[in-house]
Design a protein around this motif. Structure first.
Motif, PDB file in Angstrom:
ATOM      1  N   TRP A  83       0.689  -0.987   0.038  1.00 41.55           N
ATOM      2  CA  TRP A  83       0.152  -0.133  -0.136  1.00 41.55           C
ATOM      3  C   TRP A  83       0.757   1.170  -0.049  1.00 41.55           C
TER       4      TRP A  83
ATOM      5  N   THR B 244      -8.147   2.005  -4.153  1.00 37.79           N
ATOM      6  CA  THR B 244      -7.641   1.075  -3.132  1.00 37.79           C
ATOM      7  C   THR B 244      -7.190  -0.050  -3.468  1.00 37.79           C
TER       8      THR B 244
ATOM      9  N   GLN C 119      14.074   9.861  10.804  1.00 40.61           N
ATOM     10  CA  GLN C 119      12.751   9.549  11.508  1.00 40.61           C
ATOM     11  C   GLN C 119      11.923  10.909  11.803  1.00 40.61           C
TER      12      GLN C 119
ATOM     13  N   LEU D 254      10.591  12.699   9.096  1.00 38.74           N
ATOM     14  CA  LEU D 254       9.483  12.139   8.436  1.00 38.74           C
ATOM     15  C   LEU D 254       8.035  12.333   9.434  1.00 38.74           C
TER      16      LEU D 254
ATOM     17  N   TRP E 194      -1.003  12.395   0.716  1.00 44.69           N
ATOM     18  CA  TRP E 194      -0.467  11.008   1.128  1.00 44.69           C
ATOM     19  C   TRP E 194       0.591  10.245   0.121  1.00 44.69           C
TER      20      TRP E 194
ATOM     21  N   MET F 182       3.971   8.948   1.662  1.00 43.16           N
ATOM     22  CA  MET F 182       4.321   7.418   1.220  1.00 43.16           C
ATOM     23  C   MET F 182       5.713   7.362   0.410  1.00 43.16           C
TER      24      MET F 182
ATOM     25  N   THR G  37       8.240   8.111   3.177  1.00 40.65           N
ATOM     26  CA  THR G  37       8.253   6.872   4.291  1.00 40.65           C
ATOM     27  C   THR G  37       9.136   5.853   3.689  1.00 40.65           C
TER      28      THR G  37
ATOM     29  N   THR H 216      12.590   3.921   4.793  1.00 37.77           N
ATOM     30  CA  THR H 216      12.529   2.497   5.145  1.00 37.77           C
ATOM     31  C   THR H 216      13.492   1.691   4.607  1.00 37.77           C
TER      32      THR H 216
ATOM     33  N   ALA I 296       7.716   4.977  10.557  1.00 39.15           N
ATOM     34  CA  ALA I 296       7.067   4.652   8.992  1.00 39.15           C
ATOM     35  C   ALA I 296       5.941   3.773   9.274  1.00 39.15           C
TER      36      ALA I 296
ATOM     37  N   ILE J 245       3.257   5.856  10.177  1.00 37.19           N
ATOM     38  CA  ILE J 245       2.510   6.452   8.982  1.00 37.19           C
ATOM     39  C   ILE J 245       1.651   5.812   8.225  1.00 37.19           C
ATOM     40  N   VAL J 246       2.143   4.592   7.975  1.00 34.45           N
ATOM     41  CA  VAL J 246       1.414   3.767   6.803  1.00 34.45           C
ATOM     42  C   VAL J 246       0.041   3.304   7.526  1.00 34.45           C
TER      43      VAL J 246
ATOM     44  N   LYS K  38      -1.473   4.891   9.810  1.00 30.77           N
ATOM     45  CA  LYS K  38      -2.372   6.183  10.115  1.00 30.77           C
ATOM     46  C   LYS K  38      -3.131   6.365   8.688  1.00 30.77           C
ATOM     47  N   TYR K  39      -2.369   6.178   7.655  1.00 30.34           N
ATOM     48  CA  TYR K  39      -3.306   6.416   6.311  1.00 30.34           C
ATOM     49  C   TYR K  39      -3.931   5.205   5.895  1.00 30.34           C
ATOM     50  N   MET K  40      -3.830   4.189   6.334  1.00 27.41           N
ATOM     51  CA  MET K  40      -4.731   2.895   6.138  1.00 27.41           C
ATOM     52  C   MET K  40      -5.987   3.126   6.775  1.00 27.41           C
TER      53      MET K  40
ATOM     54  N   ASP L  49      -7.229   5.986   7.728  1.00 24.43           N
ATOM     55  CA  ASP L  49      -8.071   7.318   7.631  1.00 24.43           C
ATOM     56  C   ASP L  49      -9.396   7.085   6.967  1.00 24.43           C
TER      57      ASP L  49
ATOM     58  N   GLY M 254      -9.222   5.978   3.721  1.00 27.72           N
ATOM     59  CA  GLY M 254      -8.107   5.077   3.398  1.00 27.72           C
ATOM     60  C   GLY M 254      -8.393   3.617   2.877  1.00 27.72           C
ATOM     61  N   PHE M 255      -7.545   2.892   3.083  1.00 29.69           N
ATOM     62  CA  PHE M 255      -7.554   1.328   2.616  1.00 29.69           C
ATOM     63  C   PHE M 255      -8.524   0.743   3.498  1.00 29.69           C
TER      64      PHE M 255
ATOM     65  N   ALA N 152     -12.375   1.378   2.524  1.00 25.73           N
ATOM     66  CA  ALA N 152     -12.467   1.404   1.458  1.00 25.73           C
ATOM     67  C   ALA N 152     -12.905  -0.034   0.981  1.00 25.73           C
TER      68      ALA N 152
ATOM     69  N   TYR O  15       2.835   8.361  19.340  1.00 26.58           N
ATOM     70  CA  TYR O  15       3.187   9.747  18.997  1.00 26.58           C
ATOM     71  C   TYR O  15       2.632   9.930  17.602  1.00 26.58           C
ATOM     72  N   VAL O  16       3.121   9.164  16.658  1.00 26.89           N
ATOM     73  CA  VAL O  16       2.771   9.485  15.316  1.00 26.89           C
ATOM     74  C   VAL O  16       1.340   9.016  14.929  1.00 26.89           C
TER      75      VAL O  16
END
Lengths: 273, 315
Positions: free
Chosen positions: A28, A44, A223, A226, A237, A241, A244, A248, B142, B145-146, B148-150, B152, B155-156, B159, B255-256
């Motif tokens: 994703w 999606t 970090q 980011l 986003w 991404m 990110t 990583t 990281a 963050i991912v 958090k987006y999923m 949303d 988000g994924f 959806a 925190y994130v």
């Protein structure tokens, strides 16, 4: 003994399902990093539908990722190399030399390992602030130049090297430092590799300490950069991404190349980050 | 801990020993000097930045201090009394305990399940292990963050739910849902780690016992229920304690992902301490929170020591 085919297939089916769940966030992240802004709200699919590689450039220009990267590299190199030297020296002393209070000191260190970072972080921050190191590489590196985990890991390994090897070298007139450098260190390469990987991942992924001791982009690590990017570009986003993923990649590469050493480290020490 | 060889006896037995005691004494002194040289760098750093801060924190928690004043005003146990009366602290403790419990139960369940599936000799074991381990080497920032987006609203996850006709909630804006998401994220991140631990324990189990049980007609489920799980008890204990310690120290992910929100719903002890000390400048009170966390972690560790001391026979 060989298991029936149905059982083996069922096993693989379960493992693949689990692996898919684990890997989806990564797919994703990758897919989104390539999408256009509009697409991030409608699409999606975890399979990329468009390939906007310029997102990476945009993200890289939106924040000083190059500088963050450099800072993380400096910090990681500083921490890893000093762990390899200082932890090894201390480990050798604990494994092979006799000196007053050896066991007491060792137990104090073991106890310190159990103390949560939160307890030490306020006084450690104050010390670094008093030294005038806030916002310098010194603040990122010096307080972490030695660590108890590394000392324990190497000590375990040194203890397992036969004493006779060292005794023989001593009889032949080799000094203690000489036996350390010429016998113990070369024989312990796997342990050093394991420690280097753990130290690297720890330094690269560390968050709270760099968050506290850095204020400007000149020394901020990737970090921290980011996480501040989330606030500034939280709705873009695709760029987020891209950033990110870029941050990583080093951890993933190190992991893929040195998996064996990493797993060995976990099974011998059982330590979680 | 294994014991260490205590003394190096180099030359005296080989050289016949005309003056053994003198030689040995000099040997001892050399050894102490070498040891000192070898220890100084590590001990200096650990002393200044780890050991001394622990002691210093003990004192700071008894003061009222904003982090800047040169003088720390001694207030005795005031900070601890204030903690006991602070609803934000009790909320934080509740959140942490619920979070830690969830993480423990799910860490054991997922770690054991993956390890059991990977235990038999099979094709692609290394491949699976790499996949499951990937989240563990990814930074918390990281990963959060991912997620958090999923999670949303656009988000994924939602959806995906929409595809089957479910209108998903705003995961990170509902108190218990957000805590659930944080728990899931933590378990996701550590599943490979726990699986590797369980896998090592599984592979150390004695095959002879299993063969005997199979001859006696015990089926796979009974072998798992009555043999494997009890035999793995020491490792389960270790996994639980590790999960407890990491959840009591959680910070980066929170925190994130949520910054402790919504309305304190994910305000774990680490977040509460960080906010108190570094955002509100209340260092004395912040250190007291850290010390209470230390006592909780120490309690857990002591329980582990006692239990693993009695249950070690099969390791």
């Amino acid at each position: 003994m060989r298991q029936p085919l149905a059982l083996r297939l069922g096993r693989h089916a379960l493992l693949i399902t689990g692996a898919a769940v684990v890997i989806v966030p990564f797919l994703w992240m990758f897919t989104t990093s390539l999408q256009s802004r509009a697409e991030t709200y409608t699409n999606t699919s975890v399979i990329p539908t468009s390939w906007n590689w310029q997102n990476y450039l945009t993200a890289w220009e939106a924040a000083p990722f190059g500088q963050y990267y450099l800072n993380s590299v400096v910090m990681a190199v500083g921490i890893v190399s000093s762990h390899l030297v200082f932890d090894a020296m201390a480990a050798y002393a604990f494994a092979r030399l006799t000196f007053p209070f050896r066991n007491t000191i060792f137990v104090v260190l073991l106890a310190a390992l159990m103390v949560p970072t939160f307890v030490t972080i306020i006084p450690a921050y104050t010390i670094v602030a008093d030294l005038g190191w806030i916002d310098t590489y010194a603040a990122l590196i010096v307080p972490r130049m030695a660590d108890v985990f590394g000392i324990i890991l190497l000590r375990q390994f040194f203890v397992s090297i036969p004493q006779e090897l060292e005794d023989a070298a001593r009889i032949d007139g080799c000094s203690r430092i000489g036996t350390f450098l010429r016998i113990i260190v070369p024989l312990s390469r796997p342990a050093f590799a394991t420690l280097a990987i753990f130290s690297f991942l720890f330094a690269w992924n560390d968050f709270l300490w760099p968050l506290l001791v850095t204020n400007t982009d000149e020394v901020r690590t990737i970090q921290i950069g980011l996480s501040s990017f989330v606030g500034r570009y939280g709705t873009s986003w695709n760029y987020l991404m891209a950033g990110t993923l870029t941050a990583t990649i080093p951890s993933i590469l190190v992991f893929l190349f040195f998996q064996r050493a990493l797993v060995r480290g976990i099974t011998t020490s059982g330590l979680k980050d | 801990m294994t014991s260490v060889p205590t003394r190096i006896r180099p030359a005296q037995s080989a050289s016949g020993g005309s003056a053994p005691t003198r030689r040995r004494r000099r040997g001892d002194r050399d050894q102490v000097i070498t040891a000192l040289m070898f220890l100084v760098p590590a001990l200096a750093i650990l002393g200044v930045f780890v050991v001394y801060p622990i002691i210093n924190a003990g004192y700071t928690s008894l003061t009222s201090w904003n982090g800047f004043d040169p003088v720390k005003e001694f207030v005795g146990l005031d900070n601890y009394v204030r903690l006991a009366q602070d609803p934000a602290f009790w909320n934080s403790l509740l959140v942490t305990v619920v979070y830690a419990t969830g993480v423990c139960v799910l860490s054991v369940a997922t770690g054991l399940a993956v390890a059991l599936l990977l235990d038999a000799p099979m094709r692609g074991r290394g491949f699976y292990r790499s996949i499951y381990f990937l989240p563990a080497v990814t930074s918390s920032v990281a990963a959060a963050i991912v997620w958090k987006y999923m999670l949303d609203p656009a988000g994924f996850v939602n959806a995906l739910l929409a595809q089957v006709g479910i209108i998903g909630p705003d995961w990170l804006q509902e108190r218990w849902l957000a805590l659930g998401a944080l728990t899931a994220l933590t378990v996701w991140k550590n599943v490979g780690f726990n699986a590797v631990l369980y896998l090592t324990a599984l592979q150390a189990l004695p095959p002879a016992v299993y063969e005997a049980a199979q001859l006696d007609g015990a089926n796979a489920w009974r072998r798992l229920r009555h043999m494997t799980i009890p035999l793995l008890a020491p490792m389960t204990f270790f996994v639980v304690v590790q999960a407890l310690i990491t959840s009591f120290q959680a910070f980066d992910l929170v925190y994130v992902l949520t910054e402790g929100g919504p309305r304190g719903g994910t305000d774990v002890l680490g977040m509460f301490m960080y906010r108190t000390a570094f955002r509100l400048g209340d260092f004395g009170y912040g250190t007291a929170i850290a010390f209470v966390t230390l006592l909780l972690v120490l309690g857990v560790t002591l329980v582990q020591w006692r239990a693993s001391g009695s249950g070690r026979s099969d390791r």
